[in-house]
Each structure stands twice: as structure tokens, then as C-alpha cells.
Design a protein around this motif. Structure first.
Motif, PDB file in Angstrom:
ATOM      1  N   PRO A  63      32.325  40.645  55.665  1.00 36.63           N
ATOM      2  CA  PRO A  63      32.136  39.585  56.650  1.00 36.63           C
ATOM      3  C   PRO A  63      30.868  38.765  56.407  1.00 36.63           C
ATOM      4  O   PRO A  63      30.760  37.650  56.915  1.00 36.63           O
ATOM      5  N   ASP A  64      29.911  39.269  55.648  1.00 37.18           N
ATOM      6  CA  ASP A  64      28.673  38.535  55.385  1.00 37.18           C
ATOM      7  C   ASP A  64      28.831  37.506  54.276  1.00 37.18           C
ATOM      8  O   ASP A  64      28.532  36.333  54.467  1.00 37.18           O
ATOM      9  N   CYS A  65      29.283  37.952  53.108  1.00 35.23           N
ATOM     10  CA  CYS A  65      29.338  37.042  51.953  1.00 35.23           C
ATOM     11  C   CYS A  65      30.756  36.563  51.627  1.00 35.23           C
ATOM     12  O   CYS A  65      30.921  35.643  50.842  1.00 35.23           O
ATOM     13  N   GLY A  66      31.774  37.208  52.170  1.00 36.89           N
ATOM     14  CA  GLY A  66      33.152  36.822  51.872  1.00 36.89           C
ATOM     15  C   GLY A  66      33.687  37.425  50.587  1.00 36.89           C
ATOM     16  O   GLY A  66      34.798  37.095  50.171  1.00 36.89           O
ATOM     17  N   GLY A  67      32.914  38.272  49.942  1.00 32.39           N
ATOM     18  CA  GLY A  67      33.341  38.884  48.693  1.00 32.39           C
ATOM     19  C   GLY A  67      34.385  39.975  48.934  1.00 32.39           C
ATOM     20  O   GLY A  67      34.402  40.622  49.977  1.00 32.39           O
ATOM     21  N   TRP A  68      35.266  40.140  47.942  1.00 35.67           N
ATOM     22  CA  TRP A  68      36.319  41.147  48.043  1.00 35.67           C
ATOM     23  C   TRP A  68      35.866  42.440  47.371  1.00 35.67           C
ATOM     24  O   TRP A  68      35.314  42.406  46.272  1.00 35.67           O
ATOM     25  N   ASN A  69      36.109  43.563  48.026  1.00 36.52           N
ATOM     26  CA  ASN A  69      35.732  44.872  47.520  1.00 36.52           C
ATOM     27  C   ASN A  69      36.947  45.793  47.580  1.00 36.52           C
ATOM     28  O   ASN A  69      37.772  45.665  48.481  1.00 36.52           O
ATOM     29  N   GLY A  70      37.032  46.723  46.663  1.00 34.52           N
ATOM     30  CA  GLY A  70      38.148  47.645  46.623  1.00 34.52           C
ATOM     31  C   GLY A  70      37.885  48.918  47.395  1.00 34.52           C
ATOM     32  O   GLY A  70      36.745  49.329  47.590  1.00 34.52           O
ATOM     33  N   PHE A  71      38.976  49.532  47.863  1.00 34.95           N
ATOM     34  CA  PHE A  71      38.881  50.830  48.516  1.00 34.95           C
ATOM     35  C   PHE A  71      38.883  51.955  47.494  1.00 34.95           C
ATOM     36  O   PHE A  71      38.658  53.104  47.846  1.00 34.95           O
ATOM     37  N   GLY A  72      39.184  51.689  46.255  1.00 33.59           N
ATOM     38  CA  GLY A  72      39.207  52.719  45.229  1.00 33.59           C
ATOM     39  C   GLY A  72      40.510  53.497  45.208  1.00 33.59           C
ATOM     40  O   GLY A  72      40.585  54.576  44.654  1.00 33.59           O
TER      41      GLY A  72
END
Length: 74
Positions: A63-72
Motif C-alpha cells: 500500500p505504500d509504494c504500489g510494488g508487487w511482492n510474492g507470497f512464496g
């Protein structure tokens, strides 16, 4: 510094790094989901806000930068 002293210092450093504060609730927990920008969210808050942070269950959007991250999980 001896090899065993080096290992124990390393382990102590790792132990300190594990506990982090959740950005949402402020709780210090041993595991947080982290983004590259520094945002961290605990598992309970992630579960409560999952509907707004993930559209496919594989990735979540910071929510801060809008970057996508994986759950692994892939």
C-alpha cells in the motif's frame, strides 16, 4: 575473533533481525511480510486485509509504494 565467537555474533544478529514491528497494528512479531520499500505487515493484519492487497492469492501489492511482492507459494 575466533570462529565460534563469529558464529555466535552472527546468530545474535539474525535473532535481532527476525523480530519486527507491524506497520498496521504496531505489534512486534517474529514474522512479517516485507516489501522492498520497508513496509512490513504481520500475518494477522495480512489475513484481515488480504481482500484489498491481493487479487490472485499469489502476489500482494504494497500500500505504500504500489510494488508487487510474492507470497512464496509459486
Amino acid at each position: 575473533m575466533t570462529d565460534s565467537a563469529h558464529r555466535s555474533a552472527y546468530k545474535e544478529k539474525r535473532r535481532k533481525a527476525k523480530a519486527s514491528a507491524c506497520y498496521c497494528c504496531g505489534a512486534t512479531v517474529p514474522f512479517c511480510w516485507r516489501c522492498r520499500c520497508g513496509f512490513s505487515i504481520c500475518q494477522d493484519c495480512m489475513h484481515q486485509n488480504f481482500w484489498g492487497m491481493s487479487c490472485n492469492g499469489i502476489t500482494w501489492q504494497c500500500p505504500d509504494c504500489g510494488g508487487w511482492n510474492g507470497f512464496g507459494n509459486q
